[in-house]
Design a protein around this motif. Structure first.
Motif, PDB file in Angstrom:
ATOM      1  N   GLU A 206       9.550 -75.572  10.861  1.00 24.71           N
ATOM      2  CA  GLU A 206       9.749 -75.996   9.481  1.00 24.71           C
ATOM      3  C   GLU A 206       8.805 -77.157   9.204  1.00 24.71           C
ATOM      4  O   GLU A 206       8.262 -77.763  10.139  1.00 24.71           O
ATOM      5  CB  GLU A 206      11.193 -76.434   9.247  1.00 24.71           C
ATOM      6  CG  GLU A 206      11.626 -77.578  10.149  1.00 24.71           C
ATOM      7  CD  GLU A 206      13.098 -77.916   9.978  1.00 24.71           C
ATOM      8  OE1 GLU A 206      13.418 -78.641   9.010  1.00 24.71           O
ATOM      9  OE2 GLU A 206      13.908 -77.436  10.798  1.00 24.71           O
ATOM     10  N   ALA A 207       8.575 -77.446   7.936  1.00 19.10           N
ATOM     11  CA  ALA A 207       7.647 -78.521   7.593  1.00 19.10           C
ATOM     12  C   ALA A 207       8.190 -79.858   8.088  1.00 19.10           C
ATOM     13  O   ALA A 207       9.313 -80.238   7.749  1.00 19.10           O
ATOM     14  CB  ALA A 207       7.444 -78.574   6.084  1.00 19.10           C
ATOM     15  N   PRO A 208       7.437 -80.580   8.928  1.00 11.85           N
ATOM     16  CA  PRO A 208       7.894 -81.888   9.408  1.00 11.85           C
ATOM     17  C   PRO A 208       8.050 -82.874   8.253  1.00 11.85           C
ATOM     18  O   PRO A 208       7.361 -82.785   7.234  1.00 11.85           O
ATOM     19  CB  PRO A 208       6.776 -82.331  10.370  1.00 11.85           C
ATOM     20  CG  PRO A 208       6.037 -81.082  10.725  1.00 11.85           C
ATOM     21  CD  PRO A 208       6.132 -80.213   9.513  1.00 11.85           C
ATOM     22  N   ARG A 209       8.970 -83.810   8.403  1.00 10.57           N
ATOM     23  CA  ARG A 209       9.170 -84.852   7.391  1.00 10.57           C
ATOM     24  C   ARG A 209       8.178 -85.979   7.666  1.00 10.57           C
ATOM     25  O   ARG A 209       8.385 -86.789   8.575  1.00 10.57           O
ATOM     26  CB  ARG A 209      10.621 -85.359   7.443  1.00 10.57           C
ATOM     27  CG  ARG A 209      11.620 -84.337   6.919  1.00 10.57           C
ATOM     28  CD  ARG A 209      13.050 -84.754   7.211  1.00 10.57           C
ATOM     29  NE  ARG A 209      13.356 -84.613   8.633  1.00 10.57           N
ATOM     30  CZ  ARG A 209      13.711 -83.464   9.201  1.00 10.57           C
ATOM     31  NH1 ARG A 209      13.778 -82.364   8.483  1.00 10.57           N
ATOM     32  NH2 ARG A 209      13.974 -83.408  10.493  1.00 10.57           N
ATOM     33  N   THR A 210       7.115 -86.001   6.906  1.00  9.40           N
ATOM     34  CA  THR A 210       6.046 -86.955   7.151  1.00  9.40           C
ATOM     35  C   THR A 210       5.527 -87.517   5.828  1.00  9.40           C
ATOM     36  O   THR A 210       5.640 -86.877   4.783  1.00  9.40           O
ATOM     37  CB  THR A 210       4.860 -86.302   7.889  1.00  9.40           C
ATOM     38  OG1 THR A 210       4.372 -85.208   7.116  1.00  9.40           O
ATOM     39  CG2 THR A 210       5.277 -85.810   9.259  1.00  9.40           C
ATOM     40  N   THR A 211       4.971 -88.712   5.908  1.00 17.09           N
ATOM     41  CA  THR A 211       4.312 -89.296   4.737  1.00 17.09           C
ATOM     42  C   THR A 211       3.010 -88.569   4.455  1.00 17.09           C
ATOM     43  O   THR A 211       2.699 -88.231   3.313  1.00 17.09           O
ATOM     44  CB  THR A 211       4.032 -90.797   4.977  1.00 17.09           C
ATOM     45  OG1 THR A 211       5.263 -91.464   5.236  1.00 17.09           O
ATOM     46  CG2 THR A 211       3.346 -91.428   3.767  1.00 17.09           C
ATOM     47  N   VAL A 212       2.235 -88.347   5.498  1.00 12.15           N
ATOM     48  CA  VAL A 212       0.977 -87.613   5.379  1.00 12.15           C
ATOM     49  C   VAL A 212       1.243 -86.153   5.755  1.00 12.15           C
ATOM     50  O   VAL A 212       1.595 -85.870   6.902  1.00 12.15           O
ATOM     51  CB  VAL A 212      -0.113 -88.203   6.296  1.00 12.15           C
ATOM     52  CG1 VAL A 212      -1.414 -87.422   6.143  1.00 12.15           C
ATOM     53  CG2 VAL A 212      -0.330 -89.677   5.985  1.00 12.15           C
ATOM     54  N   PRO A 213       1.120 -85.238   4.809  1.00 11.36           N
ATOM     55  CA  PRO A 213       1.438 -83.842   5.133  1.00 11.36           C
ATOM     56  C   PRO A 213       0.429 -83.238   6.093  1.00 11.36           C
ATOM     57  O   PRO A 213      -0.784 -83.449   5.958  1.00 11.36           O
ATOM     58  CB  PRO A 213       1.388 -83.152   3.761  1.00 11.36           C
ATOM     59  CG  PRO A 213       0.454 -83.996   2.952  1.00 11.36           C
ATOM     60  CD  PRO A 213       0.671 -85.409   3.426  1.00 11.36           C
ATOM     61  N   GLY A 214       0.940 -82.505   7.070  1.00 14.10           N
ATOM     62  CA  GLY A 214       0.053 -81.744   7.938  1.00 14.10           C
ATOM     63  C   GLY A 214      -0.413 -80.492   7.225  1.00 14.10           C
ATOM     64  O   GLY A 214       0.015 -80.186   6.105  1.00 14.10           O
ATOM     65  N   ARG A 215      -1.305 -79.762   7.852  1.00 12.30           N
ATOM     66  CA  ARG A 215      -1.818 -78.539   7.222  1.00 12.30           C
ATOM     67  C   ARG A 215      -0.692 -77.523   7.026  1.00 12.30           C
ATOM     68  O   ARG A 215       0.150 -77.328   7.916  1.00 12.30           O
ATOM     69  CB  ARG A 215      -2.913 -77.924   8.087  1.00 12.30           C
ATOM     70  CG  ARG A 215      -3.618 -76.739   7.421  1.00 12.30           C
ATOM     71  CD  ARG A 215      -4.545 -76.049   8.387  1.00 12.30           C
ATOM     72  NE  ARG A 215      -5.678 -76.865   8.741  1.00 12.30           N
ATOM     73  CZ  ARG A 215      -6.825 -76.904   8.059  1.00 12.30           C
ATOM     74  NH1 ARG A 215      -6.952 -76.186   6.947  1.00 12.30           N
ATOM     75  NH2 ARG A 215      -7.819 -77.646   8.468  1.00 12.30           N
ATOM     76  N   ASP A 216      -0.692 -76.901   5.871  1.00 12.94           N
ATOM     77  CA  ASP A 216       0.245 -75.816   5.594  1.00 12.94           C
ATOM     78  C   ASP A 216      -0.327 -74.539   6.208  1.00 12.94           C
ATOM     79  O   ASP A 216      -1.303 -73.978   5.723  1.00 12.94           O
ATOM     80  CB  ASP A 216       0.429 -75.659   4.082  1.00 12.94           C
ATOM     81  CG  ASP A 216       1.430 -74.564   3.738  1.00 12.94           C
ATOM     82  OD1 ASP A 216       2.016 -73.971   4.672  1.00 12.94           O
ATOM     83  OD2 ASP A 216       1.617 -74.299   2.538  1.00 12.94           O
ATOM     84  N   PHE A 217       0.301 -74.087   7.289  1.00 16.88           N
ATOM     85  CA  PHE A 217      -0.184 -72.889   7.966  1.00 16.88           C
ATOM     86  C   PHE A 217       0.286 -71.600   7.293  1.00 16.88           C
ATOM     87  O   PHE A 217       0.019 -70.506   7.765  1.00 16.88           O
ATOM     88  CB  PHE A 217       0.263 -72.897   9.428  1.00 16.88           C
ATOM     89  CG  PHE A 217      -0.492 -73.879  10.281  1.00 16.88           C
ATOM     90  CD1 PHE A 217      -1.873 -73.859  10.323  1.00 16.88           C
ATOM     91  CD2 PHE A 217       0.169 -74.828  11.041  1.00 16.88           C
ATOM     92  CE1 PHE A 217      -2.582 -74.764  11.110  1.00 16.88           C
ATOM     93  CE2 PHE A 217      -0.523 -75.734  11.835  1.00 16.88           C
ATOM     94  CZ  PHE A 217      -1.902 -75.698  11.860  1.00 16.88           C
ATOM     95  N   VAL A 218       1.024 -71.721   6.217  1.00 18.10           N
ATOM     96  CA  VAL A 218       1.493 -70.590   5.419  1.00 18.10           C
ATOM     97  C   VAL A 218       2.370 -69.644   6.245  1.00 18.10           C
ATOM     98  O   VAL A 218       2.469 -68.468   5.929  1.00 18.10           O
ATOM     99  CB  VAL A 218       0.311 -69.819   4.771  1.00 18.10           C
ATOM    100  CG1 VAL A 218       0.783 -69.024   3.551  1.00 18.10           C
ATOM    101  CG2 VAL A 218      -0.791 -70.758   4.331  1.00 18.10           C
TER     102      VAL A 218
END
Length: 328
Positions: A206-218
């Protein structure tokens, strides 16, 4: 004596094989090696270049630079001194570097520790723990980068927010580009029998909870994320004074040097390349470092969650697909 029996040639071949552990964009491993008695030649493997995301070959060349540095680390651990000639043939731009074994040398404890880090280094896309990397460790990573002729700019809190906005914009542009999404899908997730790409086991579930978003691997992977955040992470821009292939190659060497130093010190490294792929966000990053150089990558530095096992290593191409043993 055949090439295979020649000790110098054998050492160079072993170094090329060790270089296969190097990190690369989307684990494309876009390099190939040619081993002769005269030296070890590093070539760009254009068939593994990201044509949509990296049309200029910037990230390909940075990736090849990490492999180049890994090969030098392997040679030092085996007691060989070596010289590097970058871009030795103007008529052949795919020939990125030539390593020449300069003779035997003493094996130092530092050389052995660095080579051990080659084997255990990995990329962890989950949030870091709430324990930040120590200032001494970050300074040591910076020294390793500077030893390769580059700089590491540690971002302030306000600059991290600028980075977050740039990363969000880059991912939005990529998500809206069908050709880039198709290219990304080719290298990400699923069954990876070919030894390249990022498997589901290395992609967060799932999308990590981060200030800087990581790449969306779709796509969701199978790597459990946990409850962490990136509040304790440090972010840094790897940069240098030029923006040509020789500079990108040097950036890869500096990335490898800094990452191996971080691994030895227990610091996790996550590179952000999406903000480099887009010219607009790359220019934003250049403004963040006050236009004193050219940004090559952004690195997230932190400590891993002690309650989570490290993700498995990504697959690697067999040496037979990346190394050619030629006549002298």
């Amino acid at each position: 004596m055949s090439d295979a029996e020649d000790p110098t040639t054998a050492a160079l071949a072993e170094a090329a094989e060790a270089a296969g552990y190097a990190p690369s964009v989307h684990n494309t491993q876009p390099w190939r090696w040619r081993v002769t008695r005269a030296g070890l030649d590093l070539y760009a493997a254009r068939d593994r270049q990201l044509r949509m995301a990296d049309p200029d070959g910037r990230l390909l060349t940075i990736s090849c630079g990490t492999a180049l540095h890994h090969a030098l680390v392997a040679l030092a651990a085996e007691g060989w001194s070596a010289a590097v000639t970058p871009l030795p043939d103007p008529a052949d731009p795919d020939l990125l570097a030539r390593i020449t074994a300069a003779g035997r040398t003493a094996v130092t404890p530092d050389a052995m520790r660095r080579f051990q880090s080659v084997r255990v280094r990995h990329t962890d896309r989950r949030p870091v723990s709430d324990t930040p990397a120590g200032e001494d460790a970050i300074e040591a990573i910076g020294r390793a980068v500077r030893a390769e002729g580059l700089e590491l700019h540690l971002l302030t809190r306000d600059q991290i927010l600028e980075l977050a906005a740039a990363a969000s914009h880059a991912d939005k542009v990529e998500a809206e580009d069908e050709d880039q999404r198709t290219e990304l899908a080719y290298w990400i997730g699923g069954d990876r029998p070919g030894g390249t790409g990022i498997p589901d086991t290395a992609i967060p579930s799932e999308a990590p909870r981060t200030t800087v978003p990581g790449r969306d691997f779709v796509r969701a992977g199978t790597l459990t994320v946990g409850a962490g955040h990136d509040r304790a992470a440090a972010y840094a821009v790897l940069y240098g004074q030029g923006d040509e292939p020789a500079d990108w190659l040097r950036a890869g060497q500096a990335l490898s040097a800094g990452w191996l130093a971080a691994t030895e010190l227990g610091v996790t490294v996550l590179p952000f390349s999406s903000v480099i792929e887009l010219p607009a966000t790359r220019q934003t990053l250049r403004g963040v470092i006050s236009n004193i150089g050219y940004p090559y990558l952004v690195l997230r530095l932190g400590t891993a969650d002690p309650d989570s096992a490290g993700p498995p290593h990504t697959p690697r191409l067999p040496a037979t697909q990346t190394i050619e043993l030629a006549g002298g």
